[in-house]
Enzyme design. Structure first.
Site, PDB file in Angstrom:
ATOM      1  N   LYS A 168      33.606  13.151  31.101  1.00 27.24           N
ATOM      2  CA  LYS A 168      34.537  12.149  31.134  1.00 27.24           C
ATOM      3  C   LYS A 168      34.063  11.027  31.991  1.00 27.24           C
ATOM      4  O   LYS A 168      33.699  11.322  32.812  1.00 27.24           O
ATOM      5  CB  LYS A 168      35.946  12.743  31.689  1.00 27.24           C
ATOM      6  CG  LYS A 168      37.019  11.779  31.669  1.00 27.24           C
ATOM      7  CD  LYS A 168      38.299  12.549  32.232  1.00 27.24           C
ATOM      8  CE  LYS A 168      39.685  11.756  32.428  1.00 27.24           C
ATOM      9  NZ  LYS A 168      41.060  12.303  32.701  1.00 27.24           N
TER      10      LYS A 168
ATOM     11  N   SER B 181      45.016  12.415  30.295  1.00 27.13           N
ATOM     12  CA  SER B 181      43.967  11.107  30.203  1.00 27.13           C
ATOM     13  C   SER B 181      42.615  11.549  29.788  1.00 27.13           C
ATOM     14  O   SER B 181      41.671  10.454  29.380  1.00 27.13           O
ATOM     15  CB  SER B 181      43.793  10.538  31.508  1.00 27.13           C
ATOM     16  OG  SER B 181      43.306  11.390  32.339  1.00 27.13           O
TER      17      SER B 181
ATOM     18  N   SER C 208      46.365  16.352  32.495  1.00 31.75           N
ATOM     19  CA  SER C 208      45.374  15.495  31.988  1.00 31.75           C
ATOM     20  C   SER C 208      44.208  16.425  30.962  1.00 31.75           C
ATOM     21  O   SER C 208      43.420  15.402  30.135  1.00 31.75           O
ATOM     22  CB  SER C 208      44.702  14.549  32.598  1.00 31.75           C
ATOM     23  OG  SER C 208      45.459  13.409  33.081  1.00 31.75           O
TER      24      SER C 208
END
Length: 543
Positions: free
Chosen positions: A154, A234, A258
Site C-alpha cells: 500500500k 482504504s 481499512s
C-alpha cells in the site's frame, strides 16, 4: 435488519453493525461510507501510465503473449506453496514470475475498458531483484516461504526507489528509506513489485469522496463489478490487485476497517492483527493508538506466510511486542493440516443471521464441528472516536514528516498540507479536504485525550469480552467490517475470509474476531472454513 453504521474511519470504511446509534453519531457522519454514485474523477491527472513503466519496459520486451498464456495455469489463483513447487520443477523462474505479474498489470490496470487503477508505481529494480533471487535459489541455504514472491505494498508504506505518496500530490516526491516491515520482507527474500493505490490519506482526508480515490492514483475500481460495486477502503488497491492476480499478495494498513473492508469487498483474505504485532514505523500515520499493517491474500495459507514474514520486534515502535517464537510458525499447523474446529465455540450475532450468506457460513462451521452460540450485540457506545483520530494525527503526521519522510518535504503539520492543496484544488482535492479541517480544529487537554482513549479501549473490550466470557467463546463471527471499530479500539485481531456473493455478484466476507495475539488460531479457523466452503471465485473478466 439492524442498522448498519459504516464508518469510513481511517485506513478504511469502518462499520459498526448495531441497532442502537453509536453515541455522538454526528462525530462519524462525515466519514460514513457513501452510497455508490458517479465519480468526479476516474483516471489520475498526476501520473502518466508510461511513466509507471519507463524503468522496466525495455526489460519486458522478451516476455510475449504466448509465454503469458503458457504460465497462466501455473500462476493464477495458486498459493505460495504451489508457486514454489512450480519454481522447483522449472516451470518458471522468479524473473518470469515477476514479468508475468507486470504483464498482467500493464494489460489490465490502466487505460483500457477493464482498467482498475489499483497500482500506483512499479519498483524500477524489480526485474534485477528477481534475477538475484534466481541466483540465490541455487545456494543451499534454507529459504523462507516468502522467498521470491512478488508483493505489492500500500502506498503509505515507505519503500526505497519509489515515492511513498499516501495518494496525495503533496507527497508526490516523498522519497524515503524502507519502513521496518518493508525491510523485513526484503530480509526474508520477498520481491517488492510496486505500490498499490489507496483511499487518499487512508480515507481520512476528504469526507465526500468514494472509496479507492486518490489524487495520485485515480479511482480504484472493483474487478467484480467495475463502476458498480464499492472497492472498500482504504487499502483499496491492495484488495483489488490481489483479487485480480496482479501479485502473489499485498500489504494493507488499517486503523478501523481499512483491511477488512476492501478484503471483503474484493473476495480476498484480510487480517488486521493485534496492535503491536507488526511494526508501524515508516508508515504514513493516522493514529499511533490504532494503526497497524496487515496481510491481504487470495487464500488463508498465503496470509499466514506473509504475516510470518512481516512479524518482528521494532524497538522504535512504542507498541511493538517482542514475542518469543511467535512469528515463524503461523502457517505450520495449517500447512500440515493440524487444525480443527471440533470443540471450538463461536458467537453468531443474531441480527446478522438474516443475511443468507452469513447463515450459510454458520452452517458450514457447524458441519466442521464448531459449536455456535447465538448472541445479542452489547449496547456499547464509541464516544469521540473521530476526536481520537484527529488528535493522534495532529501529532503523528508531523512526527512522520520529521523522522520518516523525505528530507525534501517542507511540511511540518496538517495545516501545511491544507495550505498546499488550496494552491491547486482541482488537481489536489476535487472532493475537498473536510476531514483535514476537522483535524486542525480539534483540541483537548492531555487529561481529556487520555480519558478519551481509555473509555474507547474499555468500551471496545466490553463489547467483545462480555459475550466471550459469558459463553466461553473462541471468537465472534461478523460480516465484512461491520464491527471493525470495536476490534480497533479493543486492539483485538480480526480476519475476514470470502463467504460468497450476493445475487448481484457483490462479494462478502465472514469476519472472525478473537482475543489479542490469537492470529494463529484465527488463521486456523479461517482455513478450515475456507477449505470446506471454497467460496472464492476469481473475477471473471480478469482470468
Amino acid at each position: 435488519m439492524k442498522k448498519i453504521i459504516l464508518l469510513a474511519v481511517l485506513f478504511s470504511s469502518i462499520a459498526c453493525h448495531t441497532q442502537k446509534k453509536v453515541q455522538n453519531e454526528s462525530d462519524i457522519s462525515d466519514i460514513s461510507k457513501k452510497e455508490f454514485r458517479d465519480f468526479k474523477v476516474l483516471d489520475s491527472k498526476n501520473i502518466e501510465n508510461q511513466d509507471v513503466w519507463n524503468a522496466v519496459s525495455k526489460q519486458m520486451e522478451d516476455f510475449t503473449e504466448a509465454e503469458y498464456e503458457r504460465l497462466k495455469p501455473y500462476i493464477l489463483e495458486k498459493n505460495i506453496l504451489e508457486l514454489h513447487q512450480s519454481r522447483v520443477q522449472g516451470v518458471f523462474t522468479y524473473e518470469k514470475l515477476v514479468k508475468f505479474y507486470l504483464y498482467r498489470i500493464k494489460k489490465y490496470d490502466r487505460d483500457n475498458n477493464l482498467s482498475l487503477n489499483s497500482v500506483i508505481s512499479i519498483n524500477p529494480n524489480v526485474i534485477a531483484e528477481a534475477k538475484q533471487r534466481d541466483r540465490d535459489f541455487f545456494n543451499k541455504r534454507l529459504k523462507p516461504l516468502i522467498f521470491g514472491m512478488p508483493i505489492l505494498l500500500k502506498d503509505n508504506i515507505n519503500t526505497q526507489n519509489m515515492p511513498t505518496t499516501a495518494g496525495a500530490v503533496a507527497l508526490k516526491n516523498n522519497n524515503t528509506n524502507d519502513a521496518f516491515i518493508t525491510k523485513r520482507l526484503k530480509d526474508e527474500g520477498a520481491i517488492i513489485l510496486g505500490k498499490a493505490n489507496l483511499s487518499e490519506w487512508a480515507y481520512f482526508f476528504c469526507g465526500d469522496c468514494p472509496s479507492g480515490y486518490s489524487a495520485i492514483g485515480g479511482q480504484t475500481l472493483n474487478p467484480y463489478g467495475r463502476k458498480i460495486f464499492d472497492t472498500g477502503g482504504s487499502s483499496s488497491g491492495s484488495g483489488v490487485s490481489v483479487a485480480a492476480n496482479f501479485a502473489v499478495a499485498a500489504v494493507g494498513t488499517e486503523t478501523a476497517g481499512s483491511i477488512l473492508s476492501p478484503a471483503s469487498q474484493n473476495s480476498v483474505v484480510g487480517l488486521k492483527p493485534t496492535i503491536g504485532l507488526l511494526s508501524r514505523s515508516g508508515i504514513v500515520p493516522i493514529s499511533s493508538t490504532l494503526d497497524t499493517p496487515g496481510p491481504m491474500t487470495k487464500n488463508v495459507i498465503d496470509n499466514a506466510i506473509l504475516l510470518a514474514a512481516l512479524y518482528g520486534y521494532d524497538n522504535t515502535d512504542s507498541k511493538s511486542q517482542a514475542l518469543k517464537y511467535y512469528g515463524k510458525h503461523f502457517y505450520t499447523d495449517i500447512k500440515h493440516g493440524n487444525v480443527s474446529l471440533k470443540g471450538k465455540r463461536f458467537g453468531a450475532i443474531k441480527s446478522l443471521l438474516e443475511d443468507a450468506l452469513y447463515a450459510e457460513a454458520i452452517e458450514v462451521l457447524k458441519q466442521q464441528g464448531a459449536t455456535i452460540i447465538e448472541i445479542e450485540e452489547e449496547n456499547v457506545p464509541l464516544p469521540k472516536f473521530i476526536n481520537l483520530l484527529n488528535l493522534d494525527m495532529q501529532k503523528d503526521l508531523p512526527d512522520y514528516f520529521q523522522n520518516h519522510g523525505s528530507k525534501g518535504l517542507s511540511f511540518k503539520s496538517v495545516q501545511d498540507v491544507i495550505d498546499f492543496n488550496k494552491k491547486d484544488s482541482v488537481n489536489t482535492m476535487p472532493y475537498g479536504q473536510k476531514l483535514f479541517y476537522g483535524i486542525v480544529n480539534d483540541n483537548a487537554t492531555a487529561e481529556e485525550f487520555s480519558e478519551m482513549k481509555k473509555v474507547l479501549h474499555e468500551n471496545g473490550k466490553t463489547f467483545l469480552d462480555t459475550p466471550m466470557k459469558k459463553h466461553n467463546l473462541d471468537g465472534i463471527l461478523s460480516i465484512n467490517n461491520y464491527h471493525a471499530a470495536y476490534a480497533a479500539v479493543a486492539e483485538y485481531p480480526a480476519l475476514t475470509v470470502p463467504m460468497g456473493y450476493t445475487e448481484k455478484g457483490e462479494p462478502k466476507g465472514l469476519t472472525l474476531i478473537g482475543k489479542p495475539f490469537t492470529e494463529k488460531e484465527l488463521l486456523g479457523y479461517a482455513y478450515v472454513y475456507e477449505q470446506a466452503s471454497k467460496k472464492r471465485k476469481a473475477p471473471k473478466n480478469y482470468q
